[in-house]
Design a protein around this motif. Structure first.
Motif, PDB file in Angstrom:
ATOM      1  N   MET A 182       0.836  -1.209   0.000  1.00  0.00           N
ATOM      2  CA  MET A 182       0.000   0.000   0.000  1.00  0.00           C
ATOM      3  C   MET A 182       0.868   1.254   0.000  1.00  0.00           C
ATOM      4  O   MET A 182       0.582   2.209  -0.724  1.00  0.00           O
ATOM      5  CB  MET A 182      -0.914   0.023   1.231  1.00  0.00           C
ATOM      6  CG  MET A 182      -2.095  -0.879   1.120  1.00  0.00           C
ATOM      7  SD  MET A 182      -3.255  -0.869   2.520  1.00  0.00           S
ATOM      8  CE  MET A 182      -2.672   0.293   3.653  1.00  0.00           C
ATOM      9  N   HIS A 183       1.933   1.255   0.803  1.00  0.00           N
ATOM     10  CA  HIS A 183       2.833   2.405   0.859  1.00  0.00           C
ATOM     11  C   HIS A 183       3.449   2.678  -0.509  1.00  0.00           C
ATOM     12  O   HIS A 183       3.483   3.820  -0.967  1.00  0.00           O
ATOM     13  CB  HIS A 183       3.917   2.165   1.905  1.00  0.00           C
ATOM     14  CG  HIS A 183       5.040   3.141   1.847  1.00  0.00           C
ATOM     15  ND1 HIS A 183       4.907   4.454   2.233  1.00  0.00           N
ATOM     16  CD2 HIS A 183       6.313   3.015   1.415  1.00  0.00           C
ATOM     17  CE1 HIS A 183       6.048   5.087   2.045  1.00  0.00           C
ATOM     18  NE2 HIS A 183       6.920   4.219   1.549  1.00  0.00           N
ATOM     19  N   SER A 189      -0.218   7.814   3.157  1.00  0.00           N
ATOM     20  CA  SER A 189       0.436   6.517   3.268  1.00  0.00           C
ATOM     21  C   SER A 189       0.832   6.224   4.714  1.00  0.00           C
ATOM     22  O   SER A 189       0.641   5.104   5.205  1.00  0.00           O
ATOM     23  CB  SER A 189       1.661   6.485   2.361  1.00  0.00           C
ATOM     24  OG  SER A 189       2.375   5.303   2.530  1.00  0.00           O
ATOM     25  N   CYS A 209      -0.514   3.085   6.852  1.00  0.00           N
ATOM     26  CA  CYS A 209       0.439   1.984   6.990  1.00  0.00           C
ATOM     27  C   CYS A 209       1.155   1.907   8.331  1.00  0.00           C
ATOM     28  O   CYS A 209       1.577   0.827   8.735  1.00  0.00           O
ATOM     29  CB  CYS A 209       1.480   2.066   5.873  1.00  0.00           C
ATOM     30  SG  CYS A 209       0.758   1.921   4.238  1.00  0.00           S
ATOM     31  N   ILE A 259       0.589   3.958  -3.012  1.00  0.00           N
ATOM     32  CA  ILE A 259       0.110   5.311  -2.699  1.00  0.00           C
ATOM     33  C   ILE A 259       1.186   6.351  -3.001  1.00  0.00           C
ATOM     34  O   ILE A 259       0.915   7.390  -3.615  1.00  0.00           O
ATOM     35  CB  ILE A 259      -0.350   5.398  -1.233  1.00  0.00           C
ATOM     36  CG1 ILE A 259      -1.603   4.545  -1.033  1.00  0.00           C
ATOM     37  CG2 ILE A 259      -0.615   6.839  -0.814  1.00  0.00           C
ATOM     38  CD1 ILE A 259      -1.979   4.350   0.416  1.00  0.00           C
ATOM     39  N   THR A 260       2.416   6.068  -2.590  1.00  0.00           N
ATOM     40  CA  THR A 260       3.509   7.015  -2.822  1.00  0.00           C
ATOM     41  C   THR A 260       3.764   7.201  -4.320  1.00  0.00           C
ATOM     42  O   THR A 260       3.939   8.331  -4.792  1.00  0.00           O
ATOM     43  CB  THR A 260       4.794   6.523  -2.122  1.00  0.00           C
ATOM     44  OG1 THR A 260       4.513   6.332  -0.737  1.00  0.00           O
ATOM     45  CG2 THR A 260       5.916   7.525  -2.263  1.00  0.00           C
TER      46      THR A 260
END
Length: 109
Positions: free
Chosen positions: A12-13, A48, A52, A16-17
């Motif tokens: 996810m990080h 993020s 996270c 999203i980044t």
């Protein structure tokens, strides 16, 4: 956070980044303002981090089953009043190289 949750948080990080970085770059390119690129990228990093970093419930959906500590296991055995026969651990076979190195050490002494 379990191992599956760690993998999900990492993925996810990254997504999203990267998404906010690309959007920020495109928007900043068309506006000719590098600051817009940085602002949008920082918003992505903040979102993020919010998703996270904390140990949310959906990141801990596959918890590990840990063994009981030795002290607690012994106490429970004593409370039962039953004694169980515990077999000593079996010795594993050593490879030839380990046996040879042990023999060399013995010969040197």
């Amino acid at each position: 956070m379990d191992f599956v949750g760690q993998r999900l948080a990492d993925r996810m990080h990254q997504i999203i980044t990267a998404f906010f970085g690309i959007i920020g770059f495109i928007y900043g390119y068309f506006q000719q303002r590098f600051a817009f690129t940085m602002y949008i990228s920082m918003v992505g990093l903040a979102i993020s981090a919010l998703l996270c970093v904390p140990d949310w419930g959906f990141l801990n959906s596959n918890p590990l089953k840990w063994q009981k500590p030795m002290g607690e296991a012994e106490e429970e055995d004593e409370d039962d009043g039953e004694e169980e026969d515990h077999e000593p651990p079996q010795k594993t076979k050593q490879s030839k190289s380990k046996k040879q190195s042990k023999n060399k050490v013995k010969k040197r002494k």
